[in-house]
Design an enzyme around this catalytic site. Structure first.
Site, short mmCIF file in Angstrom:
data_model
loop_
_atom_site.label_atom_id
_atom_site.label_comp_id
_atom_site.label_asym_id
_atom_site.label_seq_id
_atom_site.Cartn_x
_atom_site.Cartn_y
_atom_site.Cartn_z
N ASP A 28 -0.42 -10.97 6.38
CA ASP A 28 0.46 -10.46 7.42
C ASP A 28 1.91 -10.75 7.02
O ASP A 28 2.32 -11.92 6.92
CB ASP A 28 0.12 -11.15 8.75
CG ASP A 28 0.96 -10.64 9.91
OD1 ASP A 28 1.97 -9.95 9.69
OD2 ASP A 28 0.60 -10.95 11.07
N CYS A 39 11.40 4.70 4.34
CA CYS A 39 11.36 6.15 4.13
C CYS A 39 11.84 6.85 5.40
O CYS A 39 11.20 7.78 5.89
CB CYS A 39 9.96 6.62 3.73
SG CYS A 39 8.66 6.20 4.91
N ALA A 60 0.83 -1.21 0.00
CA ALA A 60 0.00 0.00 0.00
C ALA A 60 0.88 1.27 0.00
O ALA A 60 1.92 1.30 0.65
CB ALA A 60 -0.92 -0.01 1.21
N ASP A 79 9.35 -2.86 1.30
CA ASP A 79 9.32 -1.49 1.82
C ASP A 79 8.63 -1.55 3.18
O ASP A 79 7.42 -1.39 3.29
CB ASP A 79 8.58 -0.57 0.85
CG ASP A 79 8.72 0.90 1.24
OD1 ASP A 79 9.72 1.23 1.87
OD2 ASP A 79 7.82 1.68 0.92
N ASP A 92 -0.70 -6.62 1.62
CA ASP A 92 -0.56 -5.78 2.80
C ASP A 92 -1.43 -6.33 3.91
O ASP A 92 -2.21 -7.27 3.69
CB ASP A 92 -0.86 -4.30 2.52
CG ASP A 92 0.14 -3.39 3.23
OD1 ASP A 92 0.31 -3.56 4.46
OD2 ASP A 92 0.76 -2.53 2.58
#
Length: 468
Positions: free
Chosen positions: A312, A383, A264, A330, A285
């Site tokens: 999961d 990030c 997502a 990610d 996700d």
């Protein structure tokens, strides 16, 4: 509708942590879509600016108030913050108007008895705004940077320990800069079709600047992305260049099977699907809500070779062991690299919560490595700007889980890798640890994008191969 009251209500909601700023802003502007563009711009500027500068604003208020900001009523605290922001950073708004409107709002919201306090404090700051004090830089260097760039002291200390003062201050400056929305066009769009689309967007009032790293990513410096020609047609999507670079790092082939473990809102999955045109992408996700958001973007971008599932990521799906050519990972992170866009993150994350995420990240990585077929690729990304979540994970993936680091040379743009080298030279000159405890092979396999140095969010990318 009183635009200042809208700002006040949003700040109160954010103080109660009822939502995140970027989601709340979208919801409010959608609800009051009838407002003209100037009013919308005012609401956005004051709300985001007040959040971004909150620690600095509080410092100034505390320096001139008999009552500390912490002890003020929440509504008065938020009202004073947004008013001081206008006094200091919005020359187009007369100081008298700021003070008068703040007093009116205080009275309207049941604090008529505090009008004098509000008025007196704001007028004092208005008179003295050219000489408001910062902490002493020599005596309190961490607090100085914390107030000047409105960043919690623990984060300033964290980055100074990892990067030294010069790089830390550049990161802080970079996070305070304007961060335009990034638009990604389909990677396979021909030059002719790309130019026609860009011309349509510019005719509609958009101002676009191509990314210095990828030719299909553009910075939108003027205009609203959702109303641009081509958006609803699936000819562009919102995706930062750093996210696209993570997909580029995987070197996805046309027939590859790709698993995007934490997909997502779907940006990486969609770009992966464009590259694996004759292959397949499995986007997963942890919740229905996340998958629904991903599916909305997939439908709009007409990406037909993507399958979605709720799963999961900490649990290994035995049916997929050894099946993936590429795994995109990610993982959930502290988000310290995107604070320039999500301005309230820095007030919510703590040193303890950031450190606590590494255990979750290790569980997801450990569960996902088995999906990679022998010779296949895993790309790990976050990030954030935090060694424990980034470089330390490189060591975990190679030394504990046994994957091979794969150099990013020849995979990512030369200009970006040149900027990485420049950063390493600064670290070495400052006497900091140039390699951050990594071997040469490990260091060549990863890159930390830093605001102020790179034209991107703070983002980390690392590439690995499963041994044959």
């Amino acid at each position: 509708m009183n635009t200042r009251e809208l700002v006040l209500d949003m700040l109160l909601s954010l103080e109660r942590e009822e939502d995140y700023s970027h989601r709340l802003m979208k919801a409010v502007l959608d609800k009051y879509d009838y407002l003209d563009s100037r009013d919308k711009a005012f609401v956005k500027r004051v709300t985001e600016g007040t959040l971004e500068r909150q620690l600095e604003l509080d410092y100034y208020l505390d320096s001139r108030s008999s009552l500390s900001v912490r002890k003020m009523r929440p509504l008065i605290r938020c009202l004073l913050r947004m008013s001081v922001y206008q006094l200091l950073y919005m020359d187009s708004v007369p100081d008298s108007a700021v003070c008068n409107e703040a007093c009116k709002l205080a009275a309207k919201r049941g604090f008529r008895n505090l009008k004098g306090f509000v008025n007196g404090l704001l007028r004092t700051i208005s008179k003295e705004k050219e000489n408001l004090p910062l902490p002493d830089e020599e005596k309190e260097p961490v607090k100085f940077l914390s107030v000047k760039y409105s960043m919690p002291e623990w984060l300033v200390e964290l980055w100074q320990d990892e990067y030294g003062r010069e790089i830390t201050e550049t990161i802080l400056k970079g996070l305070m800069e304007i961060h335009p929305v990034s638009l990604r066009l389909p990677s396979g769009l021909s030059d002719e079709h790309r130019n026609v689309l860009l011309s349509r967007m510019e005719s509609a009032g958009a101002k676009l600047t191509v990314s210095r790293y990828l030719p299909y990513v553009y910075l939108l410096t003027r205009g609203e992305f959702s109303s641009l020609p081509g958006f609803e047609e699936g000819l562009c999507t919102v995706q930062d260049v750093s996210s696209a670079l993570a997909v580029e790092a995987a070197e996805i082939g046309e027939t590859d099977f790709v698993i995007d473990v934490c997909a997502a809102p779907g940006g990486k999955s969609i770009l992966a699907a464009e590259k694996a045109r004759a292959g397949k992408v499995l986007a997963r996700d942890i919740s229905e809500e996340k998958i629904c958001r991903t599916e909305e973007n997939i439908r709009r971008m007409k990406a037909e070779n993507i399958e979605t599932e709720v799963h999961d990521g900490t649990l290994t799906d035995e049916e997929l062991v050894g099946k993936a050519d590429v795994v995109l990972l990610d993982v959930p992170c502290s988000g310290l690299g995107v604070m320039g866009k999500k301005r309230d993150i820095k007030y919510r994350v703590t040193r303890e919560s950031a450190e606590g995420l590494t255990e979750l990240q290790k569980r997801i990585v450990r569960a996902s490595v088995p999906y990679v077929k022998p010779g296949g690729t895993l790309v790990y990304s976050t990030c954030t700007i935090h060694r424990q979540e980034n470089e330390d994970m490189v060591r975990f993936i190679t030394e504990v889980l046994g994957l091979e680091p794969v150099s990013l040379t020849g995979v990512l743009p030369k200009s970006l890798l040149g900027e990485k080298k420049h950063l390493q030279n600064i670290l070495c000159r400052a006497g900091e640890e140039c390699g951050i405890g990594l071997t040469d092979a490990q260091r060549d396999a990863c890159i930390q994008l830093l605001p102020g140095y790179m034209e991107a969010d703070g983002f980390f990318i690392a590439r690995f191969r499963r041994k044959k």
